[in-house]
Design an enzyme around this catalytic site. Structure first.
Site, PDB file in Angstrom:
ATOM      1  N   CYS A 399       0.832  -1.203   0.000  1.00 43.74           N
ATOM      2  CA  CYS A 399       0.000   0.000   0.000  1.00 43.74           C
ATOM      3  C   CYS A 399       0.874   1.264   0.000  1.00 43.74           C
ATOM      4  CB  CYS A 399      -0.985  -0.041   1.166  1.00 43.74           C
ATOM      5  SG  CYS A 399      -2.340   1.146   0.997  1.00 43.74           S
ATOM      6  N   HIS A 526      -3.578  -5.262   0.099  1.00 44.31           N
ATOM      7  CA  HIS A 526      -3.094  -5.771   1.392  1.00 44.31           C
ATOM      8  C   HIS A 526      -3.185  -7.308   1.401  1.00 44.31           C
ATOM      9  CE1 HIS A 526      -2.789  -2.000   3.768  1.00 44.31           C
ATOM     10  NE2 HIS A 526      -3.670  -1.564   2.885  1.00 44.31           N
ATOM     11  N   GLU A 528      -1.822  -9.422   3.245  1.00 40.78           N
ATOM     12  CA  GLU A 528      -1.771 -10.028   4.584  1.00 40.78           C
ATOM     13  C   GLU A 528      -3.149 -10.419   5.102  1.00 40.78           C
ATOM     14  OE1 GLU A 528      -1.649  -5.476   5.264  1.00 40.78           O
ATOM     15  OE2 GLU A 528      -0.790  -6.927   3.874  1.00 40.78           O
TER      16      GLU A 528
END
Length: 563
Positions: A399, A526, A528
Protein backbone atom coordinates in the site's frame (compact mmCIF):
# COMPACT_ATOMS: atom_id res chain seq x y z
CA UNK A 1 -28.39 -23.03 15.43
CA UNK A 2 -26.13 -23.28 18.49
CA UNK A 3 -24.75 -20.09 20.04
CA UNK A 4 -21.55 -19.85 22.12
CA UNK A 5 -21.11 -16.48 23.87
CA UNK A 6 -17.56 -15.60 25.00
CA UNK A 7 -17.35 -12.89 27.67
CA UNK A 8 -14.32 -11.53 29.52
CA UNK A 9 -13.56 -10.37 33.02
CA UNK A 10 -10.91 -8.58 35.12
CA UNK A 11 -9.05 -6.94 32.20
CA UNK A 12 -9.58 -6.34 28.48
CA UNK A 13 -7.10 -7.80 25.99
CA UNK A 14 -7.06 -11.06 27.92
CA UNK A 15 -7.20 -13.24 24.80
CA UNK A 16 -10.95 -13.68 24.24
CA UNK A 17 -10.45 -13.43 20.47
CA UNK A 18 -7.88 -16.24 20.32
CA UNK A 19 -9.97 -18.42 22.66
CA UNK A 20 -13.16 -17.80 20.62
CA UNK A 21 -11.23 -18.61 17.42
CA UNK A 22 -9.71 -21.74 18.98
CA UNK A 23 -13.14 -23.00 20.11
CA UNK A 24 -14.41 -22.44 16.58
CA UNK A 25 -11.42 -24.35 15.16
CA UNK A 26 -12.05 -27.33 17.45
CA UNK A 27 -15.74 -27.48 16.49
CA UNK A 28 -14.87 -27.11 12.81
CA UNK A 29 -12.40 -30.00 13.19
CA UNK A 30 -15.36 -32.10 14.37
CA UNK A 31 -17.09 -31.52 11.02
CA UNK A 32 -19.39 -28.63 12.03
CA UNK A 33 -19.89 -25.41 10.06
CA UNK A 34 -18.87 -22.45 12.24
CA UNK A 35 -19.36 -18.69 11.95
CA UNK A 36 -18.28 -15.89 14.30
CA UNK A 37 -19.56 -12.48 15.43
CA UNK A 38 -17.58 -9.82 17.30
CA UNK A 39 -19.42 -7.24 19.40
CA UNK A 40 -17.56 -3.99 20.14
CA UNK A 41 -19.39 -1.75 22.63
CA UNK A 42 -17.88 1.53 21.35
CA UNK A 43 -20.14 4.10 19.67
CA UNK A 44 -18.13 4.29 16.40
CA UNK A 45 -20.00 2.79 13.44
CA UNK A 46 -16.88 0.80 12.49
CA UNK A 47 -13.14 0.67 13.16
CA UNK A 48 -12.21 2.61 9.98
CA UNK A 49 -11.31 5.93 11.59
CA UNK A 50 -9.36 4.57 14.59
CA UNK A 51 -5.68 5.15 15.17
CA UNK A 52 -4.00 1.72 15.33
CA UNK A 53 -2.94 2.59 18.89
CA UNK A 54 -6.61 2.55 19.97
CA UNK A 55 -7.57 -1.06 19.24
CA UNK A 56 -4.74 -2.39 17.05
CA UNK A 57 -4.90 -2.69 13.28
CA UNK A 58 -8.03 -2.13 11.22
CA UNK A 59 -8.84 -5.43 9.50
CA UNK A 60 -10.47 -5.25 6.04
CA UNK A 61 -13.00 -7.82 4.82
CA UNK A 62 -13.91 -8.91 1.28
CA UNK A 63 -16.99 -6.67 1.27
CA UNK A 64 -14.93 -3.64 2.31
CA UNK A 65 -15.91 -3.73 5.99
CA UNK A 66 -13.33 -2.06 8.26
CA UNK A 67 -13.51 -4.11 11.44
CA UNK A 68 -11.81 -5.15 14.67
CA UNK A 69 -8.65 -7.26 14.34
CA UNK A 70 -10.36 -10.19 16.11
CA UNK A 71 -12.30 -10.86 12.90
CA UNK A 72 -8.88 -11.42 11.35
CA UNK A 73 -8.21 -14.10 13.98
CA UNK A 74 -11.55 -15.77 13.17
CA UNK A 75 -10.79 -15.78 9.44
CA UNK A 76 -7.28 -17.16 9.91
CA UNK A 77 -8.21 -19.86 12.44
CA UNK A 78 -11.45 -20.98 10.78
CA UNK A 79 -10.45 -20.31 7.13
CA UNK A 80 -13.73 -18.46 6.47
CA UNK A 81 -14.70 -15.13 4.85
CA UNK A 82 -16.74 -12.87 7.12
CA UNK A 83 -18.83 -9.76 6.35
CA UNK A 84 -19.01 -6.29 7.89
CA UNK A 85 -22.24 -7.23 9.69
CA UNK A 86 -20.26 -9.89 11.60
CA UNK A 87 -18.87 -6.93 13.56
CA UNK A 88 -21.58 -5.33 15.71
CA UNK A 89 -20.91 -1.99 17.41
CA UNK A 90 -23.07 0.16 19.69
CA UNK A 91 -23.01 2.77 16.92
CA UNK A 92 -24.44 0.34 14.34
CA UNK A 93 -27.19 -0.85 16.69
CA UNK A 94 -28.26 2.66 17.75
CA UNK A 95 -28.14 3.88 14.13
CA UNK A 96 -30.32 0.92 13.08
CA UNK A 97 -32.87 1.59 15.85
CA UNK A 98 -32.94 5.38 15.29
CA UNK A 99 -33.47 4.85 11.54
CA UNK A 100 -36.41 2.55 12.32
CA UNK A 101 -37.83 5.12 14.73
CA UNK A 102 -37.55 7.88 12.10
CA UNK A 103 -39.21 5.56 9.61
CA UNK A 104 -42.15 5.12 11.99
CA UNK A 105 -41.62 1.42 12.67
CA UNK A 106 -42.33 1.74 16.41
CA UNK A 107 -45.82 3.24 15.95
CA UNK A 108 -45.40 6.13 18.36
CA UNK A 109 -44.00 4.07 21.23
CA UNK A 110 -41.24 5.32 23.54
CA UNK A 111 -38.02 3.86 22.12
CA UNK A 112 -35.89 2.50 24.97
CA UNK A 113 -32.74 0.45 25.62
CA UNK A 114 -34.99 -2.37 26.83
CA UNK A 115 -36.69 -3.73 24.78
CA UNK A 116 -35.79 -1.95 21.52
CA UNK A 117 -31.96 -1.90 21.64
CA UNK A 118 -31.77 -5.38 23.20
CA UNK A 119 -34.23 -6.77 20.63
CA UNK A 120 -32.18 -5.23 17.81
CA UNK A 121 -29.03 -6.97 19.11
CA UNK A 122 -30.78 -10.36 19.27
CA UNK A 123 -32.32 -9.92 15.84
CA UNK A 124 -28.95 -8.93 14.32
CA UNK A 125 -27.18 -11.95 15.87
CA UNK A 126 -29.85 -14.42 14.70
CA UNK A 127 -29.88 -13.03 11.15
CA UNK A 128 -26.10 -12.84 10.78
CA UNK A 129 -25.54 -16.31 12.27
CA UNK A 130 -27.37 -17.81 9.27
CA UNK A 131 -25.14 -16.16 6.63
CA UNK A 132 -22.83 -18.71 4.93
CA UNK A 133 -19.12 -17.99 5.45
CA UNK A 134 -17.54 -21.13 3.90
CA UNK A 135 -16.80 -21.72 0.23
CA UNK A 136 -19.62 -24.29 0.03
CA UNK A 137 -22.18 -21.54 0.91
CA UNK A 138 -24.04 -23.74 3.41
CA UNK A 139 -25.72 -22.26 6.50
CA UNK A 140 -23.51 -22.44 9.64
CA UNK A 141 -24.49 -24.74 12.51
CA UNK A 142 -22.60 -22.94 15.30
CA UNK A 143 -22.15 -19.22 15.94
CA UNK A 144 -19.34 -18.11 18.27
CA UNK A 145 -20.05 -14.61 19.63
CA UNK A 146 -17.34 -12.58 21.35
CA UNK A 147 -18.46 -9.68 23.55
CA UNK A 148 -15.66 -7.10 23.64
CA UNK A 149 -14.54 -5.31 26.79
CA UNK A 150 -15.09 -6.67 30.30
CA UNK A 151 -18.15 -7.55 32.33
CA UNK A 152 -19.20 -4.49 34.33
CA UNK A 153 -18.35 -1.91 31.64
CA UNK A 154 -21.18 0.63 31.28
CA UNK A 155 -21.12 0.52 27.47
CA UNK A 156 -21.44 -3.27 27.43
CA UNK A 157 -24.54 -3.45 29.64
CA UNK A 158 -27.19 -3.42 26.86
CA UNK A 159 -25.44 -6.36 25.16
CA UNK A 160 -25.24 -8.39 28.39
CA UNK A 161 -28.95 -7.74 28.97
CA UNK A 162 -29.69 -8.75 25.37
CA UNK A 163 -27.98 -12.11 25.89
CA UNK A 164 -29.65 -12.59 29.29
CA UNK A 165 -32.95 -12.50 27.40
CA UNK A 166 -31.57 -14.42 24.43
CA UNK A 167 -30.56 -17.49 26.48
CA UNK A 168 -34.27 -18.18 27.10
CA UNK A 169 -35.28 -17.43 23.52
CA UNK A 170 -32.63 -19.82 22.13
CA UNK A 171 -33.28 -22.48 24.84
CA UNK A 172 -30.62 -23.96 27.15
CA UNK A 173 -29.50 -26.74 24.77
CA UNK A 174 -28.69 -24.14 22.10
CA UNK A 175 -26.89 -21.49 24.18
CA UNK A 176 -23.63 -21.70 26.10
CA UNK A 177 -21.61 -19.00 27.90
CA UNK A 178 -17.82 -19.13 28.22
CA UNK A 179 -16.24 -16.62 30.59
CA UNK A 180 -12.55 -15.79 30.16
CA UNK A 181 -10.86 -14.50 33.29
CA UNK A 182 -7.39 -13.72 34.61
CA UNK A 183 -5.56 -15.62 37.37
CA UNK A 184 -2.74 -13.23 38.35
CA UNK A 185 0.43 -14.32 40.13
CA UNK A 186 1.98 -11.41 42.07
CA UNK A 187 5.78 -11.55 42.21
CA UNK A 188 5.74 -10.72 45.92
CA UNK A 189 4.08 -14.02 46.91
CA UNK A 190 4.31 -16.17 43.77
CA UNK A 191 0.80 -17.44 44.58
CA UNK A 192 -1.91 -17.72 41.92
CA UNK A 193 -4.88 -15.60 43.00
CA UNK A 194 -8.49 -16.63 42.32
CA UNK A 195 -10.28 -13.62 43.84
CA UNK A 196 -10.44 -11.56 40.59
CA UNK A 197 -12.09 -14.52 38.83
CA UNK A 198 -14.55 -15.05 41.71
CA UNK A 199 -15.55 -11.35 41.58
CA UNK A 200 -15.85 -11.39 37.81
CA UNK A 201 -18.10 -14.47 37.80
CA UNK A 202 -20.20 -12.96 40.60
CA UNK A 203 -20.67 -9.78 38.53
CA UNK A 204 -21.67 -11.86 35.48
CA UNK A 205 -24.20 -13.85 37.55
CA UNK A 206 -25.59 -10.62 38.99
CA UNK A 207 -26.36 -9.54 35.41
CA UNK A 208 -28.26 -12.76 34.73
CA UNK A 209 -25.71 -14.94 32.89
CA UNK A 210 -24.16 -18.07 34.39
CA UNK A 211 -20.90 -19.30 32.84
CA UNK A 212 -20.90 -22.89 31.56
CA UNK A 213 -17.11 -22.84 31.18
CA UNK A 214 -14.59 -20.63 32.96
CA UNK A 215 -11.39 -20.22 30.96
CA UNK A 216 -8.57 -19.03 33.23
CA UNK A 217 -5.69 -17.15 31.64
CA UNK A 218 -2.35 -17.12 33.43
CA UNK A 219 1.36 -16.59 32.79
CA UNK A 220 2.30 -20.09 33.98
CA UNK A 221 0.38 -23.41 34.14
CA UNK A 222 -2.23 -23.32 36.93
CA UNK A 223 -2.09 -25.76 39.84
CA UNK A 224 -4.88 -28.28 40.53
CA UNK A 225 -5.68 -26.71 43.92
CA UNK A 226 -6.46 -23.41 42.17
CA UNK A 227 -8.80 -25.21 39.76
CA UNK A 228 -10.70 -26.80 42.66
CA UNK A 229 -10.95 -23.46 44.47
CA UNK A 230 -12.40 -21.72 41.38
CA UNK A 231 -14.80 -24.65 40.91
CA UNK A 232 -16.03 -24.39 44.50
CA UNK A 233 -16.41 -20.61 44.71
CA UNK A 234 -17.78 -20.11 41.19
CA UNK A 235 -20.41 -22.85 41.38
CA UNK A 236 -19.17 -25.03 38.50
CA UNK A 237 -17.77 -28.57 38.18
CA UNK A 238 -13.94 -28.89 38.10
CA UNK A 239 -14.10 -30.06 34.44
CA UNK A 240 -15.85 -26.76 33.61
CA UNK A 241 -12.72 -24.84 34.63
CA UNK A 242 -10.22 -24.65 31.74
CA UNK A 243 -6.65 -23.36 32.01
CA UNK A 244 -4.84 -21.53 29.22
CA UNK A 245 -1.37 -20.34 30.19
CA UNK A 246 0.95 -18.27 27.99
CA UNK A 247 2.30 -20.46 25.19
CA UNK A 248 5.03 -20.15 22.56
CA UNK A 249 2.49 -19.72 19.74
CA UNK A 250 -1.27 -19.27 19.38
CA UNK A 251 -1.34 -22.54 17.36
CA UNK A 252 -1.06 -24.29 20.76
CA UNK A 253 -4.32 -22.86 22.16
CA UNK A 254 -6.80 -25.17 20.32
CA UNK A 255 -4.67 -28.15 21.39
CA UNK A 256 -4.67 -27.05 25.06
CA UNK A 257 -8.47 -26.70 24.96
CA UNK A 258 -8.92 -30.10 23.30
CA UNK A 259 -6.63 -31.81 25.85
CA UNK A 260 -8.91 -30.55 28.66
CA UNK A 261 -11.97 -32.35 27.25
CA UNK A 262 -13.78 -29.43 25.63
CA UNK A 263 -15.10 -31.56 22.74
CA UNK A 264 -16.77 -34.01 25.10
CA UNK A 265 -18.24 -31.12 27.13
CA UNK A 266 -19.74 -29.37 24.08
CA UNK A 267 -21.11 -32.65 22.76
CA UNK A 268 -23.10 -33.17 25.98
CA UNK A 269 -23.96 -29.55 26.76
CA UNK A 270 -25.15 -28.55 23.28
CA UNK A 271 -26.25 -32.00 22.15
CA UNK A 272 -23.91 -31.92 19.14
CA UNK A 273 -23.86 -34.73 16.55
CA UNK A 274 -20.09 -35.29 16.74
CA UNK A 275 -17.50 -37.88 17.79
CA UNK A 276 -15.46 -37.44 20.95
CA UNK A 277 -12.25 -37.46 18.91
CA UNK A 278 -11.11 -34.56 16.70
CA UNK A 279 -10.51 -35.07 13.00
CA UNK A 280 -7.48 -34.65 10.74
CA UNK A 281 -7.80 -30.85 10.89
CA UNK A 282 -6.80 -30.69 14.56
CA UNK A 283 -4.01 -33.19 13.90
CA UNK A 284 -2.67 -30.74 11.30
CA UNK A 285 -2.77 -27.97 13.93
CA UNK A 286 -0.84 -30.23 16.35
CA UNK A 287 1.82 -30.95 13.72
CA UNK A 288 2.04 -27.24 12.86
CA UNK A 289 2.43 -26.26 16.54
CA UNK A 290 5.14 -28.89 17.07
CA UNK A 291 6.96 -27.83 13.89
CA UNK A 292 6.81 -24.17 14.95
CA UNK A 293 8.44 -25.00 18.29
CA UNK A 294 11.23 -27.07 16.69
CA UNK A 295 12.36 -24.48 14.12
CA UNK A 296 16.10 -23.75 14.30
CA UNK A 297 16.96 -21.63 11.24
CA UNK A 298 16.13 -17.94 11.68
CA UNK A 299 15.15 -15.31 9.09
CA UNK A 300 15.14 -11.66 10.21
CA UNK A 301 12.78 -9.13 8.64
CA UNK A 302 12.86 -5.40 9.39
CA UNK A 303 9.35 -3.91 9.55
CA UNK A 304 9.78 -0.17 8.98
CA UNK A 305 6.62 1.60 10.13
CA UNK A 306 5.28 4.39 12.32
CA UNK A 307 3.11 2.39 14.78
CA UNK A 308 5.87 0.16 16.17
CA UNK A 309 5.17 0.64 19.89
CA UNK A 310 2.24 -1.79 19.80
CA UNK A 311 2.62 -5.08 17.90
CA UNK A 312 -1.19 -5.34 17.37
CA UNK A 313 -0.91 -2.37 14.97
CA UNK A 314 0.59 -4.77 12.43
CA UNK A 315 -1.09 -8.01 13.59
CA UNK A 316 -1.98 -9.31 10.11
CA UNK A 317 1.43 -8.38 8.68
CA UNK A 318 3.14 -10.29 11.50
CA UNK A 319 0.86 -13.30 10.96
CA UNK A 320 1.43 -13.28 7.18
CA UNK A 321 5.20 -13.25 7.74
CA UNK A 322 4.91 -15.99 10.36
CA UNK A 323 2.78 -18.19 8.07
CA UNK A 324 5.36 -17.78 5.27
CA UNK A 325 8.35 -18.45 7.56
CA UNK A 326 6.66 -21.59 8.91
CA UNK A 327 5.94 -22.81 5.36
CA UNK A 328 9.68 -22.77 4.53
CA UNK A 329 10.74 -24.09 7.99
CA UNK A 330 12.28 -20.89 9.30
CA UNK A 331 11.73 -19.10 12.60
CA UNK A 332 10.73 -15.47 12.09
CA UNK A 333 12.74 -12.74 13.80
CA UNK A 334 10.63 -9.62 13.21
CA UNK A 335 12.44 -6.39 14.08
CA UNK A 336 10.15 -3.37 14.47
CA UNK A 337 11.88 -0.14 13.39
CA UNK A 338 10.24 3.24 13.97
CA UNK A 339 10.73 4.95 10.59
CA UNK A 340 11.25 8.37 12.23
CA UNK A 341 14.42 6.99 13.86
CA UNK A 342 16.00 6.46 10.42
CA UNK A 343 15.68 10.15 9.58
CA UNK A 344 18.49 12.74 9.72
CA UNK A 345 16.55 14.82 12.26
CA UNK A 346 16.81 11.92 14.76
CA UNK A 347 20.60 11.76 14.25
CA UNK A 348 20.84 15.35 15.49
CA UNK A 349 18.39 14.84 18.39
CA UNK A 350 19.33 11.31 19.53
CA UNK A 351 22.24 9.77 17.67
CA UNK A 352 22.09 6.53 19.70
CA UNK A 353 18.51 5.81 18.56
CA UNK A 354 19.45 6.72 14.98
CA UNK A 355 22.43 4.35 14.83
CA UNK A 356 20.57 1.53 16.61
CA UNK A 357 17.72 1.78 14.05
CA UNK A 358 20.17 1.70 11.13
CA UNK A 359 22.06 -1.21 12.70
CA UNK A 360 18.80 -3.20 12.84
CA UNK A 361 18.00 -2.32 9.23
CA UNK A 362 21.46 -3.25 7.96
CA UNK A 363 21.53 -6.67 9.61
CA UNK A 364 18.01 -7.66 8.44
CA UNK A 365 17.67 -10.36 5.76
CA UNK A 366 14.66 -8.57 4.24
CA UNK A 367 12.81 -5.25 4.54
CA UNK A 368 9.06 -4.65 4.70
CA UNK A 369 7.34 -1.26 4.54
CA UNK A 370 3.63 -1.73 5.41
CA UNK A 371 0.61 0.53 4.82
CA UNK A 372 -0.07 3.72 6.74
CA UNK A 373 -1.46 7.25 6.55
CA UNK A 374 0.04 10.69 7.09
CA UNK A 375 3.41 12.31 6.46
CA UNK A 376 5.11 11.44 9.78
CA UNK A 377 7.91 8.93 9.25
CA UNK A 378 7.73 8.91 5.44
CA UNK A 379 11.31 10.22 4.97
CA UNK A 380 12.60 7.35 7.13
CA UNK A 381 10.64 4.84 5.04
CA UNK A 382 12.11 6.36 1.87
CA UNK A 383 15.61 5.91 3.35
CA UNK A 384 14.88 2.24 4.10
CA UNK A 385 13.51 1.68 0.57
CA UNK A 386 16.58 3.34 -0.96
CA UNK A 387 18.83 1.07 1.11
CA UNK A 388 16.91 -2.03 0.00
CA UNK A 389 17.09 -0.99 -3.68
CA UNK A 390 20.76 -0.03 -3.79
CA UNK A 391 22.07 -2.84 -1.56
CA UNK A 392 19.88 -5.44 -3.34
CA UNK A 393 18.10 -6.43 -0.10
CA UNK A 394 14.78 -8.29 -0.57
CA UNK A 395 11.99 -5.72 -0.20
CA UNK A 396 8.20 -5.77 -0.05
CA UNK A 397 6.16 -2.55 -0.01
CA UNK A 398 2.47 -2.80 0.86
CA UNK A 399 0.00 0.00 0.00
CA UNK A 400 1.84 3.15 1.18
CA UNK A 401 5.05 1.07 1.02
CA UNK A 402 4.55 0.59 -2.72
CA UNK A 403 3.69 4.28 -3.25
CA UNK A 404 6.85 5.36 -1.42
CA UNK A 405 8.93 2.90 -3.46
CA UNK A 406 7.69 4.74 -6.57
CA UNK A 407 8.50 8.13 -4.97
CA UNK A 408 12.03 6.94 -4.02
CA UNK A 409 12.68 5.63 -7.53
CA UNK A 410 11.46 8.89 -9.08
CA UNK A 411 13.74 10.98 -6.86
CA UNK A 412 16.90 8.89 -7.12
CA UNK A 413 16.67 7.16 -10.53
CA UNK A 414 14.62 9.63 -12.60
CA UNK A 415 16.19 12.66 -10.81
CA UNK A 416 12.79 14.22 -10.07
CA UNK A 417 13.95 15.80 -6.83
CA UNK A 418 10.55 17.06 -5.65
CA UNK A 419 8.64 13.87 -6.67
CA UNK A 420 6.03 13.14 -4.01
CA UNK A 421 2.52 12.00 -3.23
CA UNK A 422 -0.17 14.68 -3.29
CA UNK A 423 -1.14 13.33 0.16
CA UNK A 424 2.07 14.88 1.54
CA UNK A 425 2.72 17.73 -0.92
CA UNK A 426 -0.35 18.86 -2.89
CA UNK A 427 1.76 21.36 -4.90
CA UNK A 428 4.54 19.01 -6.07
CA UNK A 429 5.61 19.46 -9.72
CA UNK A 430 5.99 15.68 -10.07
CA UNK A 431 2.89 14.10 -8.50
CA UNK A 432 3.83 10.41 -8.87
CA UNK A 433 1.11 9.40 -6.38
CA UNK A 434 -2.28 11.11 -6.72
CA UNK A 435 -5.82 11.24 -5.29
CA UNK A 436 -7.99 8.32 -6.21
CA UNK A 437 -10.99 9.19 -8.43
CA UNK A 438 -13.39 7.13 -6.22
CA UNK A 439 -12.55 9.14 -3.11
CA UNK A 440 -15.10 11.78 -2.01
CA UNK A 441 -13.61 14.47 0.25
CA UNK A 442 -15.56 15.41 3.38
CA UNK A 443 -16.57 12.38 5.42
CA UNK A 444 -13.62 10.24 6.51
CA UNK A 445 -15.45 6.98 7.33
CA UNK A 446 -15.84 4.39 4.58
CA UNK A 447 -14.67 6.69 1.76
CA UNK A 448 -11.59 4.77 0.64
CA UNK A 449 -11.22 2.15 -2.06
CA UNK A 450 -12.11 -0.81 0.11
CA UNK A 451 -12.59 -4.56 -0.14
CA UNK A 452 -11.67 -7.30 -2.57
CA UNK A 453 -10.78 -6.13 -6.07
CA UNK A 454 -9.32 -7.90 -9.09
CA UNK A 455 -5.72 -7.31 -10.19
CA UNK A 456 -4.78 -8.46 -13.71
CA UNK A 457 -1.18 -9.40 -14.61
CA UNK A 458 -0.14 -7.71 -17.85
CA UNK A 459 2.99 -9.82 -18.39
CA UNK A 460 4.01 -13.45 -17.91
CA UNK A 461 7.51 -12.37 -16.90
CA UNK A 462 6.59 -11.53 -13.30
CA UNK A 463 7.95 -13.03 -10.07
CA UNK A 464 4.68 -12.36 -8.26
CA UNK A 465 2.64 -13.99 -11.03
CA UNK A 466 4.74 -17.16 -10.65
CA UNK A 467 4.33 -17.03 -6.85
CA UNK A 468 0.54 -16.84 -7.33
CA UNK A 469 0.69 -20.08 -9.36
CA UNK A 470 0.87 -18.39 -12.79
CA UNK A 471 -2.70 -17.10 -12.51
CA UNK A 472 -3.89 -14.48 -15.03
CA UNK A 473 -5.41 -12.41 -12.21
CA UNK A 474 -5.66 -12.34 -8.41
CA UNK A 475 -8.29 -10.95 -6.05
CA UNK A 476 -7.00 -9.22 -2.94
CA UNK A 477 -8.31 -6.68 -0.40
CA UNK A 478 -7.66 -2.95 -0.69
CA UNK A 479 -7.70 0.02 1.69
CA UNK A 480 -6.33 3.23 0.20
CA UNK A 481 -7.18 6.74 -1.00
CA UNK A 482 -4.14 7.47 -3.17
CA UNK A 483 -2.45 5.58 -6.01
CA UNK A 484 0.33 5.77 -8.57
CA UNK A 485 -0.21 8.37 -11.29
CA UNK A 486 -0.91 6.30 -14.46
CA UNK A 487 0.23 9.14 -16.77
CA UNK A 488 3.85 8.83 -15.56
CA UNK A 489 4.30 5.04 -15.52
CA UNK A 490 6.13 4.92 -18.89
CA UNK A 491 9.00 6.96 -17.39
CA UNK A 492 9.52 4.34 -14.66
CA UNK A 493 9.24 1.36 -17.03
CA UNK A 494 11.98 2.75 -19.28
CA UNK A 495 14.33 2.72 -16.26
CA UNK A 496 13.44 -0.81 -15.13
CA UNK A 497 10.62 -0.33 -12.59
CA UNK A 498 7.85 -2.43 -14.14
CA UNK A 499 4.13 -2.11 -13.39
CA UNK A 500 3.26 -5.79 -13.87
CA UNK A 501 -0.28 -5.70 -12.45
CA UNK A 502 -3.20 -3.29 -12.79
CA UNK A 503 -6.95 -3.21 -12.23
CA UNK A 504 -9.46 -4.57 -14.76
CA UNK A 505 -9.71 -1.18 -16.54
CA UNK A 506 -5.92 -0.80 -16.71
CA UNK A 507 -5.96 2.62 -14.99
CA UNK A 508 -4.85 1.73 -11.46
CA UNK A 509 -1.33 0.41 -10.88
CA UNK A 510 -1.44 -2.54 -8.48
CA UNK A 511 1.97 -4.31 -8.57
CA UNK A 512 5.54 -3.08 -9.17
CA UNK A 513 8.68 -5.17 -9.69
CA UNK A 514 12.23 -3.89 -10.16
CA UNK A 515 14.45 -5.51 -12.77
CA UNK A 516 17.90 -6.88 -11.82
CA UNK A 517 17.05 -7.15 -8.14
CA UNK A 518 16.64 -10.34 -6.06
CA UNK A 519 13.15 -9.27 -4.88
CA UNK A 520 11.91 -5.69 -5.01
CA UNK A 521 8.12 -5.88 -5.07
CA UNK A 522 5.36 -3.43 -4.21
CA UNK A 523 1.63 -4.12 -4.04
CA UNK A 524 -1.20 -1.58 -3.72
CA UNK A 525 -3.45 -4.18 -2.06
CA UNK A 526 -3.09 -5.77 1.39
CA UNK A 527 -2.24 -9.47 0.83
CA UNK A 528 -1.77 -10.03 4.58
CA UNK A 529 -5.55 -10.03 5.12
CA UNK A 530 -5.90 -13.21 3.04
CA UNK A 531 -2.97 -15.14 4.55
CA UNK A 532 -3.82 -18.38 6.38
CA UNK A 533 -1.62 -20.66 8.56
CA UNK A 534 -1.69 -23.42 5.94
CA UNK A 535 -1.99 -21.09 2.89
CA UNK A 536 0.64 -18.33 3.16
CA UNK A 537 0.28 -15.12 1.16
CA UNK A 538 2.42 -15.23 -2.05
CA UNK A 539 3.98 -11.71 -1.77
CA UNK A 540 5.05 -12.41 1.83
CA UNK A 541 6.21 -15.91 0.94
CA UNK A 542 8.31 -14.39 -1.86
CA UNK A 543 9.93 -11.96 0.61
CA UNK A 544 10.84 -14.80 3.01
CA UNK A 545 12.14 -17.01 0.20
CA UNK A 546 14.30 -14.16 -1.16
CA UNK A 547 15.52 -13.27 2.34
CA UNK A 548 16.66 -16.88 2.89
CA UNK A 549 18.20 -17.15 -0.59
CA UNK A 550 15.80 -19.89 -1.75
CA UNK A 551 13.48 -17.97 -4.12
CA UNK A 552 15.10 -19.09 -7.37
CA UNK A 553 15.14 -22.75 -6.30
CA UNK A 554 11.45 -22.45 -5.35
CA UNK A 555 10.54 -20.98 -8.75
CA UNK A 556 12.58 -23.67 -10.56
CA UNK A 557 10.65 -26.37 -8.67
CA UNK A 558 7.42 -24.91 -10.09
CA UNK A 559 6.53 -23.08 -6.84
CA UNK A 560 6.52 -26.23 -4.71
CA UNK A 561 7.85 -26.10 -1.18
CA UNK A 562 10.65 -28.56 -0.37
CA UNK A 563 9.59 -31.32 2.06
Amino acid sequence: MKYILVTGGVISGIGKGIIASSIGTILKSCGLRVTAIKIDPYINIDAGTFSPYEHGEVFVLNDGGEVDLDLGNYERFLDISLYKDNNITTGKIYQHVINKERHGDYLGKTVQVVPHITDAVQEWVMNQAKVPVDDDKKEPQICVIELGGTIGDIEGMPFVEAFRQFQFKAKRENFCNIHVSLVPQPNATGEQKTKPTQNSVRALRGLGLSPDLIVCRSAKPIEMAVKEKISMFCHVEPEQVIFIHDVSSTYRVPILLEEQGIIKYFKQRLNLPIDDQPSDLLMKWKKMACRYERLLKVCSIALVGKYTKLSDCYASVFKALEHSALAINYKLDLMYIDSTELERSTEAENSVKYHQAWHKLCKADGILVPGGFGIRGTEGKLQAISWARTKKKPFLGVCLGMQLAVVEFARNCLNWEDANSTEFDPDTKNPVVIDMPEHNPGDMGGTMRLGRRRTVFKTENSVLRKLYGDEMFVEERHRHRYEVNPELTHCFEEKGLKFVGHDTEGNRMEIIELENHPYFVGVQFHPEFSSRPMKPSPPYLGLLLAATGTLNAYLQRGCKLSP
